[in-house]
Design an enzyme around this catalytic site. Structure first.
Site, PDB file in Angstrom:
ATOM      1  N   ASP A   7      24.080   3.715  12.776  1.00  0.00           N
ATOM      2  CA  ASP A   7      22.880   3.254  12.079  1.00  0.00           C
ATOM      3  C   ASP A   7      21.710   4.146  12.467  1.00  0.00           C
ATOM      4  O   ASP A   7      21.790   4.979  13.371  1.00  0.00           O
ATOM      5  CB  ASP A   7      22.617   1.763  12.285  1.00  0.00           C
ATOM      6  CG  ASP A   7      22.071   1.423  13.657  1.00  0.00           C
ATOM      7  OD1 ASP A   7      21.836   2.347  14.462  1.00  0.00           O
ATOM      8  OD2 ASP A   7      21.846   0.232  13.922  1.00  0.00           O
ATOM      9  N   GLU A  48      20.772  -0.893   7.605  1.00  0.00           N
ATOM     10  CA  GLU A  48      20.832   0.549   7.876  1.00  0.00           C
ATOM     11  C   GLU A  48      22.094   0.944   8.643  1.00  0.00           C
ATOM     12  O   GLU A  48      22.180   2.038   9.207  1.00  0.00           O
ATOM     13  CB  GLU A  48      19.587   1.009   8.646  1.00  0.00           C
ATOM     14  CG  GLU A  48      19.467   0.498  10.069  1.00  0.00           C
ATOM     15  CD  GLU A  48      18.770  -0.859  10.165  1.00  0.00           C
ATOM     16  OE1 GLU A  48      18.306  -1.182  11.274  1.00  0.00           O
ATOM     17  OE2 GLU A  48      18.698  -1.585   9.161  1.00  0.00           O
TER      18      GLU A  48
END
Length: 313
Positions: A188, A231
């Site tokens: 991420d 994300e």
């Protein structure tokens, strides 16, 4: 009533092509529809063979089809779905298709002269199926688009979580069954909330898109990138041990850390943290690999971010 005259006028005016050939495939009749769409006159083609007039026609196939009608004295048929067209003629439909040529259904009918029981001619009826072809094509394209949408993340255009997990389950079961290597990278973006707060959510979206574009360019054809949530993303690496996964992850991490993105005349740099888990025969579900790759990812975060960690039991 002059039946022959009525028949002749009907055949000339129907919205289908009508040809008549003898056993040598020489043309004996060529109606107005055929003249209009082939841009040939009956006076120019009568007496010539079909293959002189339509050199692009599938000669061997067409000869077999016509001869079978003569031999069996029964009609034959060819659909546009099997062969889009037999006679190469432009369609006159006000629609846009992937082909400029008329899609055709072709019917072959045996014709017996008066007093004969065996056919000495074959009538060929050409029906324009371009509209049907067009709408079938549109339906097929629409279904393909819907399938693509159902398995794709709307923002990044990589696999969505549902499709990614379906694929991961298959790869995991394959690795179990055949003892193949399999690795998983979870990553991420570091301090992604700060990017959204400082540059705005559109900038955050841009960073996500640029990150996935970079990863896609580096991955092999059989690898699969998916958006796991927010994300966070996952990369499935079939037939890859942890050493190869680590080299790939380092390459991605390094290249992304050097990438400068532009939004509203402002430069944005970002980094990513990554965790790797290799398949182990003791794992019973693909989720076991996700959990362990996530643990390795969080370790990368704890140790300063912008790094790759391999899960160690």
């Amino acid at each position: 009533m002059d039946v022959a005259a009525v028949q002749s006028q009907l055949i000339e005016r129907i919205n289908s092509g009508v040809l008549v050939v003898d056993q040598n495939c020489c043309l004996l009749y060529f109606n107005r529809f055929m003249e209009s769409h082939s841009l040939l006159q009956a006076s120019e083609v009568i007496g010539k063979t079909l293959f002189d007039i339509f050199p692009d026609a599938p000669q061997r196939w067409l000869q077999r089809k016509i001869q079978s009608v003569f031999m069996l004295n029964t009609p034959a048929f060819s659909s546009w779905e099997q062969r889009q067209f037999v006679f190469k003629m432009r369609h006159a439909r006000p629609v846009t298709t992937s082909s400029e040529y008329m899609a055709q259904n072709i019917t072959f009918i045996p014709i017996c002269s008066d007093g004969q029981s065996e056919p000495d001619k074959v009538g060929i009826i050409v029906e324009d199926m371009t509209d049907v072809f067009f709408y079938q094509q549109k339906l097929k394209d629409t279904l393909k688009e819907l399938e693509e949408v159902s398995r794709t993340d709307g923002l990044t255009k990589v696999s969505n979580r549902r499709y990614w997990e379906e694929r991961f389950r298959i790869e995991f079961e394959t690795a179990q069954r055949y003892e193949h290597d399999l690795s998983l990278i979870m990553f991420d973006l570091d301090k992604f909330k700060r990017i959204n707060d400082e540059y705005g959510h559109q900038a955050g979206d841009l960073v996500l898109v640029k990150a996935t574009e970079l990863v896609q360019q580096i991955l092999r054809k059989g690898d699969l990138l998916g958006r796991y949530g927010g994300e966070e993303f996952g990369i499935i690496l079939p037939n890859t041990a942890e050493k190869g996964a680590f080299e790939l992850a380092e390459r991605i991490r390094s290249q992304f850390s050097l990438l400068t993105m532009q939004h509203d005349n402002r430069s944005i740099n970002a980094t990513m943290s990554m965790g790797i888990c290799q398949f182990d025969s003791r794992f019973t579900r693909f989720e076991d690999m996700v959990t362990r790759a996530d643990l390795a990812l969080y370790q990368s975060k704890r140790e300063g971010r912008n790094q790759v960690t391999i899960y160690q039991a």
